[in-house]
Design a protein around this motif. Structure first.
Motif, PDB file in Angstrom:
ATOM      1  N   HIS A 163     -68.752  -2.745  66.233  1.00 45.05           N
ATOM      2  CA  HIS A 163     -69.533  -3.965  66.074  1.00 45.05           C
ATOM      3  C   HIS A 163     -70.991  -3.540  65.927  1.00 45.05           C
ATOM      4  O   HIS A 163     -71.575  -2.977  66.860  1.00 45.05           O
ATOM      5  CB  HIS A 163     -69.380  -4.886  67.286  1.00 45.05           C
ATOM      6  N   TYR A 164     -71.556  -3.790  64.753  1.00 46.44           N
ATOM      7  CA  TYR A 164     -72.959  -3.476  64.503  1.00 46.44           C
ATOM      8  C   TYR A 164     -73.792  -4.655  64.988  1.00 46.44           C
ATOM      9  O   TYR A 164     -73.561  -5.788  64.579  1.00 46.44           O
ATOM     10  CB  TYR A 164     -73.188  -3.210  63.011  1.00 46.44           C
ATOM     11  N   LEU A 165     -74.753  -4.398  65.851  1.00 51.38           N
ATOM     12  CA  LEU A 165     -75.490  -5.459  66.536  1.00 51.38           C
ATOM     13  C   LEU A 165     -76.947  -5.570  66.116  1.00 51.38           C
ATOM     14  O   LEU A 165     -77.544  -6.640  66.235  1.00 51.38           O
ATOM     15  CB  LEU A 165     -75.417  -5.236  68.053  1.00 51.38           C
ATOM     16  N   ALA A 166     -77.553  -4.479  65.690  1.00 57.86           N
ATOM     17  CA  ALA A 166     -78.966  -4.473  65.301  1.00 57.86           C
ATOM     18  C   ALA A 166     -79.189  -3.302  64.354  1.00 57.86           C
ATOM     19  O   ALA A 166     -78.357  -2.396  64.270  1.00 57.86           O
ATOM     20  CB  ALA A 166     -79.864  -4.339  66.532  1.00 57.86           C
ATOM     21  N   VAL A 167     -80.320  -3.310  63.658  1.00 61.68           N
ATOM     22  CA  VAL A 167     -80.621  -2.217  62.726  1.00 61.68           C
ATOM     23  C   VAL A 167     -80.982  -0.956  63.502  1.00 61.68           C
ATOM     24  O   VAL A 167     -81.549  -1.013  64.594  1.00 61.68           O
ATOM     25  CB  VAL A 167     -81.757  -2.581  61.746  1.00 61.68           C
ATOM     26  N   GLY A 168     -80.615   0.164  62.922  1.00 59.49           N
ATOM     27  CA  GLY A 168     -80.955   1.460  63.500  1.00 59.49           C
ATOM     28  C   GLY A 168     -82.293   1.915  62.964  1.00 59.49           C
ATOM     29  O   GLY A 168     -82.434   2.191  61.774  1.00 59.49           O
ATOM     30  N   GLU A 181     -87.163   6.553  66.579  1.00 54.95           N
ATOM     31  CA  GLU A 181     -87.225   8.013  66.557  1.00 54.95           C
ATOM     32  C   GLU A 181     -85.841   8.656  66.606  1.00 54.95           C
ATOM     33  O   GLU A 181     -85.624   9.718  66.032  1.00 54.95           O
ATOM     34  CB  GLU A 181     -88.055   8.521  67.739  1.00 54.95           C
ATOM     35  N   TYR A 182     -84.900   8.024  67.320  1.00 54.87           N
ATOM     36  CA  TYR A 182     -83.566   8.601  67.486  1.00 54.87           C
ATOM     37  C   TYR A 182     -82.594   7.509  67.924  1.00 54.87           C
ATOM     38  O   TYR A 182     -83.004   6.405  68.291  1.00 54.87           O
ATOM     39  CB  TYR A 182     -83.571   9.729  68.533  1.00 54.87           C
ATOM     40  N   VAL A 183     -81.310   7.833  67.882  1.00 53.03           N
ATOM     41  CA  VAL A 183     -80.276   6.994  68.494  1.00 53.03           C
ATOM     42  C   VAL A 183     -79.487   7.860  69.457  1.00 53.03           C
ATOM     43  O   VAL A 183     -79.372   9.078  69.278  1.00 53.03           O
ATOM     44  CB  VAL A 183     -79.321   6.334  67.465  1.00 53.03           C
ATOM     45  N   ARG A 208     -80.934   2.521  70.299  1.00 58.01           N
ATOM     46  CA  ARG A 208     -82.115   3.055  69.628  1.00 58.01           C
ATOM     47  C   ARG A 208     -83.052   3.677  70.658  1.00 58.01           C
ATOM     48  O   ARG A 208     -82.873   3.484  71.863  1.00 58.01           O
ATOM     49  CB  ARG A 208     -82.904   1.961  68.906  1.00 58.01           C
ATOM     50  N   SER A 209     -84.079   4.344  70.159  1.00 60.57           N
ATOM     51  CA  SER A 209     -85.048   4.969  71.060  1.00 60.57           C
ATOM     52  C   SER A 209     -85.826   3.948  71.884  1.00 60.57           C
ATOM     53  O   SER A 209     -86.323   4.272  72.961  1.00 60.57           O
ATOM     54  CB  SER A 209     -86.010   5.870  70.282  1.00 60.57           C
ATOM     55  N   ASP A 210     -85.896   2.690  71.428  1.00 60.21           N
ATOM     56  CA  ASP A 210     -86.571   1.649  72.222  1.00 60.21           C
ATOM     57  C   ASP A 210     -85.628   0.976  73.226  1.00 60.21           C
ATOM     58  O   ASP A 210     -86.003   0.039  73.919  1.00 60.21           O
ATOM     59  CB  ASP A 210     -87.235   0.600  71.326  1.00 60.21           C
ATOM     60  N   GLY A 211     -84.367   1.469  73.300  1.00 61.31           N
ATOM     61  CA  GLY A 211     -83.409   0.959  74.270  1.00 61.31           C
ATOM     62  C   GLY A 211     -82.518  -0.162  73.775  1.00 61.31           C
ATOM     63  O   GLY A 211     -81.582  -0.560  74.470  1.00 61.31           O
ATOM     64  N   ARG A 212     -82.754  -0.681  72.588  1.00 56.63           N
ATOM     65  CA  ARG A 212     -81.930  -1.775  72.067  1.00 56.63           C
ATOM     66  C   ARG A 212     -80.572  -1.252  71.604  1.00 56.63           C
ATOM     67  O   ARG A 212     -80.478  -0.249  70.894  1.00 56.63           O
ATOM     68  CB  ARG A 212     -82.634  -2.462  70.907  1.00 56.63           C
ATOM     69  N   LYS A 213     -79.509  -1.955  72.001  1.00 51.23           N
ATOM     70  CA  LYS A 213     -78.155  -1.586  71.571  1.00 51.23           C
ATOM     71  C   LYS A 213     -77.977  -1.987  70.119  1.00 51.23           C
ATOM     72  O   LYS A 213     -78.197  -3.134  69.754  1.00 51.23           O
ATOM     73  CB  LYS A 213     -77.102  -2.268  72.440  1.00 51.23           C
ATOM     74  N   ILE A 214     -77.557  -1.016  69.287  1.00 54.90           N
ATOM     75  CA  ILE A 214     -77.343  -1.316  67.872  1.00 54.90           C
ATOM     76  C   ILE A 214     -75.869  -1.381  67.501  1.00 54.90           C
ATOM     77  O   ILE A 214     -75.520  -1.924  66.454  1.00 54.90           O
ATOM     78  CB  ILE A 214     -78.083  -0.327  66.947  1.00 54.90           C
ATOM     79  N   ALA A 215     -74.992  -0.820  68.356  1.00 54.67           N
ATOM     80  CA  ALA A 215     -73.556  -0.869  68.060  1.00 54.67           C
ATOM     81  C   ALA A 215     -72.763  -0.657  69.335  1.00 54.67           C
ATOM     82  O   ALA A 215     -73.214   0.014  70.261  1.00 54.67           O
ATOM     83  CB  ALA A 215     -73.180   0.194  67.034  1.00 54.67           C
TER      84      ALA A 215
END
Length: 165
Positions: free
Chosen positions: A110-115, A118-120, A142-149
């Protein structure tokens, strides 16, 4: 072979932009990581994967660059899937006795946000380990802590001696 490879390298670098040279450098550094044993697979080297494995989780970190982006300039979904599969597969394999391996039979993402950033980082955990199969889960941040998948995967447990038969 070596001459053809050098000619191809010369063709690729002759009129390359700074961005293209940076991408080529990243690919060559990744190849070198595999070649020198810093990564156990070419894909791990090319993606510059760093991994940490414990008894119950595998954490993979991949720096983001133009190499892993789609045409929109964000992390390609197929690369995200590769990172997830690599983290789950690494964990699954680490839980098996000598002479056995794990192969992916199903992967649900499940893709939740854009990647972007700096890193995942992908964190895989085991949900079920049977004698013939396993089920694992993973989250990609993501590097900012947001879940992307978020994902689940099923794996068959196989004997390595039967792989080439």
């Amino acid at each position: 072979m070596n001459r053809e490879l050098m000619e191809l390298f010369d063709q690729c670098t002759k009129n390359a932009t700074e961005e293209e040279l940076s991408a080529l450098e990243s690919l060559l550094l990744g190849f070198h990581k595999r070649q020198t044993g810093q990564n156990s697979s070419y894909i791990g080297g090319l993606l510059h994967m760093e991994r940490q494995i414990t008894a119950d989780e595998c954490i993979l970190t991949v720096p983001l660059s133009q190499i892993v982006n789609n045409p929109l300039g964000i992390l390609h979904g197929g690369i995200t899937a590769t990172i997830i599969d690599s983290a789950m597969g690494t964990l699954a394999a680490s839980l098996l006795p000598e002479g056995f391996g794990a192969v992916t039979t199903q992967l649900n993402i499940h893709y939740l946000a854009v990647g972007k950033g700096e890193y995942v980082t992908c964190r895989a955990t085991i949900d079920h380990k049977g004698t013939k199969s396993m089920v694992l889960s993973a989250d990609v941040l993501r590097s900012d802590g947001r879940k992307i998948a978020q994902a689940t995967g099923s794996f068959f447990i196989i004997e390595k001696k039967n792989v080439n038969n």
